[in-house]
Design a protein around this motif. Structure first.
Motif, PDB file in Angstrom:
ATOM      1  N   GLN A  82      29.849  24.263  -4.374  1.00 39.72           N
ATOM      2  CA  GLN A  82      29.538  24.047  -5.796  1.00 39.72           C
ATOM      3  C   GLN A  82      29.731  22.578  -6.190  1.00 39.72           C
ATOM      4  OE1 GLN A  82      32.373  27.490  -6.734  1.00 39.72           O
ATOM      5  NE2 GLN A  82      31.048  27.473  -8.521  1.00 39.72           N
ATOM      6  N   SER A  85      26.620  19.767  -9.085  1.00 36.25           N
ATOM      7  CA  SER A  85      26.236  20.442 -10.329  1.00 36.25           C
ATOM      8  C   SER A  85      24.942  19.891 -10.924  1.00 36.25           C
ATOM      9  CB  SER A  85      27.369  20.345 -11.354  1.00 36.25           C
ATOM     10  OG  SER A  85      27.767  19.016 -11.548  1.00 36.25           O
ATOM     11  N   ILE A  88      21.732  22.126 -10.486  1.00 33.25           N
ATOM     12  CA  ILE A  88      21.529  23.455 -11.076  1.00 33.25           C
ATOM     13  C   ILE A  88      21.105  23.417 -12.541  1.00 33.25           C
ATOM     14  CG2 ILE A  88      22.993  24.664  -9.432  1.00 33.25           C
ATOM     15  CD1 ILE A  88      25.261  24.578 -11.462  1.00 33.25           C
ATOM     16  N   ALA A  89      21.278  22.266 -13.199  1.00 27.31           N
ATOM     17  CA  ALA A  89      20.897  22.173 -14.606  1.00 27.31           C
ATOM     18  C   ALA A  89      20.839  20.708 -15.027  1.00 27.31           C
ATOM     19  CB  ALA A  89      21.901  22.925 -15.487  1.00 27.31           C
ATOM     20  N   LYS A  98      17.848  25.049 -17.332  1.00 28.39           N
ATOM     21  CA  LYS A  98      18.261  25.641 -16.060  1.00 28.39           C
ATOM     22  C   LYS A  98      17.275  25.149 -15.010  1.00 28.39           C
ATOM     23  CE  LYS A  98      18.810  29.756 -13.358  1.00 28.39           C
ATOM     24  NZ  LYS A  98      18.551  31.164 -13.140  1.00 28.39           N
ATOM     25  N   ARG A 105      21.104  29.685  -4.531  1.00 27.18           N
ATOM     26  CA  ARG A 105      22.085  28.921  -5.309  1.00 27.18           C
ATOM     27  C   ARG A 105      22.223  29.454  -6.730  1.00 27.18           C
ATOM     28  NH1 ARG A 105      21.586  22.603  -4.171  1.00 27.18           N
ATOM     29  NH2 ARG A 105      23.541  22.728  -5.307  1.00 27.18           N
ATOM     30  N   GLU A 106      21.618  30.601  -6.974  1.00 23.70           N
ATOM     31  CA  GLU A 106      21.628  31.196  -8.314  1.00 23.70           C
ATOM     32  C   GLU A 106      23.058  31.413  -8.838  1.00 23.70           C
ATOM     33  OE1 GLU A 106      19.944  32.564 -11.750  1.00 23.70           O
ATOM     34  OE2 GLU A 106      18.838  31.740 -10.054  1.00 23.70           O
ATOM     35  N   GLU A 108      25.643  29.720  -8.363  1.00 23.16           N
ATOM     36  CA  GLU A 108      26.239  28.469  -8.843  1.00 23.16           C
ATOM     37  C   GLU A 108      25.987  28.282 -10.335  1.00 23.16           C
ATOM     38  OE1 GLU A 108      25.823  24.668  -6.599  1.00 23.16           O
ATOM     39  OE2 GLU A 108      24.739  25.928  -5.175  1.00 23.16           O
ATOM     40  N   TYR A 109      24.798  28.672 -10.762  1.00 25.03           N
ATOM     41  CA  TYR A 109      24.451  28.562 -12.184  1.00 25.03           C
ATOM     42  C   TYR A 109      25.308  29.523 -13.010  1.00 25.03           C
ATOM     43  CZ  TYR A 109      21.664  28.474 -16.479  1.00 25.03           C
ATOM     44  OH  TYR A 109      21.263  28.345 -17.792  1.00 25.03           O
ATOM     45  N   ILE A 116      27.766  27.301 -20.736  1.00 25.80           N
ATOM     46  CA  ILE A 116      26.481  27.688 -21.337  1.00 25.80           C
ATOM     47  C   ILE A 116      26.710  28.541 -22.590  1.00 25.80           C
ATOM     48  CG2 ILE A 116      24.287  28.880 -20.927  1.00 25.80           C
ATOM     49  CD1 ILE A 116      24.809  28.187 -17.885  1.00 25.80           C
ATOM     50  N   GLN A 126      14.604  27.885 -19.766  1.00 27.26           N
ATOM     51  CA  GLN A 126      14.283  28.133 -18.363  1.00 27.26           C
ATOM     52  C   GLN A 126      12.776  28.022 -18.195  1.00 27.26           C
ATOM     53  OE1 GLN A 126      15.913  31.597 -16.468  1.00 27.26           O
ATOM     54  NE2 GLN A 126      15.072  30.987 -14.493  1.00 27.26           N
ATOM     55  N   GLU A 134      14.777  19.988 -10.134  1.00 29.38           N
ATOM     56  CA  GLU A 134      16.225  19.854 -10.011  1.00 29.38           C
ATOM     57  C   GLU A 134      16.673  18.590 -10.738  1.00 29.38           C
ATOM     58  OE1 GLU A 134      17.039  22.275  -5.847  1.00 29.38           O
ATOM     59  OE2 GLU A 134      17.397  20.125  -5.867  1.00 29.38           O
TER      60      GLU A 134
END
Length: 303
Positions: A82, A85, A88-89, A98, A105-106, A108-109, A116, A126, A134
């Protein structure tokens, strides 16, 4: 609630998500590597160990807090990397995106769910599934949004190709008042040739300066545009060895303060000559995974 605000890469940072190296799991098998540099270290048996990476990230957190930044960390998942970061966002203006990441890696979000939940749901976006993007490829810069992409027909064959044309088109539609400028990146299975994300070969710093690596760009005119935009005298040109070591992946806490890897002697000297305060930390172990300081952070609020 968190009032998101990211209009550029260098305004004074108020809040950020910093990844974590805790419980990042065993060394991956060669076939599990997401990028050529990790693969290289897996095969050479020099892949970084968790304890060293935790120390590096603790040093980063210490510097951020020293500069009064609010630091969020993800919920720790067992045996899950992880650290990065940024993948992932990402935030543009007051919108939280997102990233459409590699499917495995879903979780991780989901591990940043506490953050969030503090954001206005209307501001969490999204993009459609076919829009791949990314955070390492996305750089808001005042009236511009710079985006690294790869649009060749063999896109789907490159695990190192992370942001596609469809995503660039969606971002362009969402921010009609800004100029979205896309740059074709060089993708390769050779770690010394591969620009995994835009921040592997370019990053704006301060008010009007940049770090740049020519060979990371597939189209010379696009590299030249950046050189002209910032001005040659304001650009630190990175060699191929320096790109391999992730010199362009430093992190700005403000227009004056930059966090950099302590071994980046040539860059750190140049930065100080240009009047920056350079916070040097050890990050060489994490860099073996083709990511560095910018990749480990996901800024939420800048002044």
């Amino acid at each position: 609630m968190l009032d998101l605000n990211i209009k550029d890469e260098t305004s004074k940072l108020k809040a950020v998500i910093l990844g974590t190296a805790k419980s990042c799991g065993p060394t991956p098998k060669p076939e599990e590597a997401y990028d050529p540099k990790s693969l290289e270290h897996i095969l050479a048996e020099t892949y970084p160990v968790e304890a060293d990476m935790i120390l590096e990230m603790d040093a980063f957190e210490h510097v951020l807090k020293k500069h009064d930044v609010q630091v969020f960390r993800p919920k720790i998942l067992k045996d899950c990397n992880q650290i990065f970061s940024r993948d992932i966002a990402f935030v543009i203006d007051d919108f939280f995106f997102k990233a459409n990441i590699l499917p495995d890696r879903e979780e991780e979000y989901l591990a940043i769910g506490d953050v969030i939940s503090q954001i206005d749901p209307a501001k969490v976006i999204q993009l459609p599934e076919e829009a791949h993007i990314e955070g390492g490829d996305v750089m808001p810069w005042n009236d511009y949004i710079f985006i690294g992409t790869y649009t060749a027909e063999n896109y789907s064959h490159h695990i190192t190709a992370r942001t596609n044309k469809i995503a660039v088109e969606h971002i362009t539609e969402l921010f009609p008042h800004k100029t979205v400028k896309a740059f074709e990146l060089r993708k390769s299975t050779n770690a010394r040739e591969n620009a995994l994300h835009l921040d592997c070969c370019f990053q704006p710093i301060g008010k009007d300066k940049a770090i740049l690596h020519k060979n990371g760009f597939l189209i010379e005119e696009e590299y030249q545009w950046l050189l002209d935009y910032f001005g040659k005298e304001n650009v630190f040109e990175v060699t191929s060895d320096e790109m391999y070591n992730m010199f362009s992946n430093v992190f700005s806490i403000s227009q004056e303060v930059i966090v950099s890897e302590k071994n980046f002697t040539r860059l750190n000297t140049w930065l100080r000559e240009k009047g920056f305060t350079v916070e040097e930390i050890p990050y060489a172990e994490i860099s073996k995974q083709e990511g560095l300081l910018r990749c480990s952070t996901m800024p939420l609020i800048r002044e």
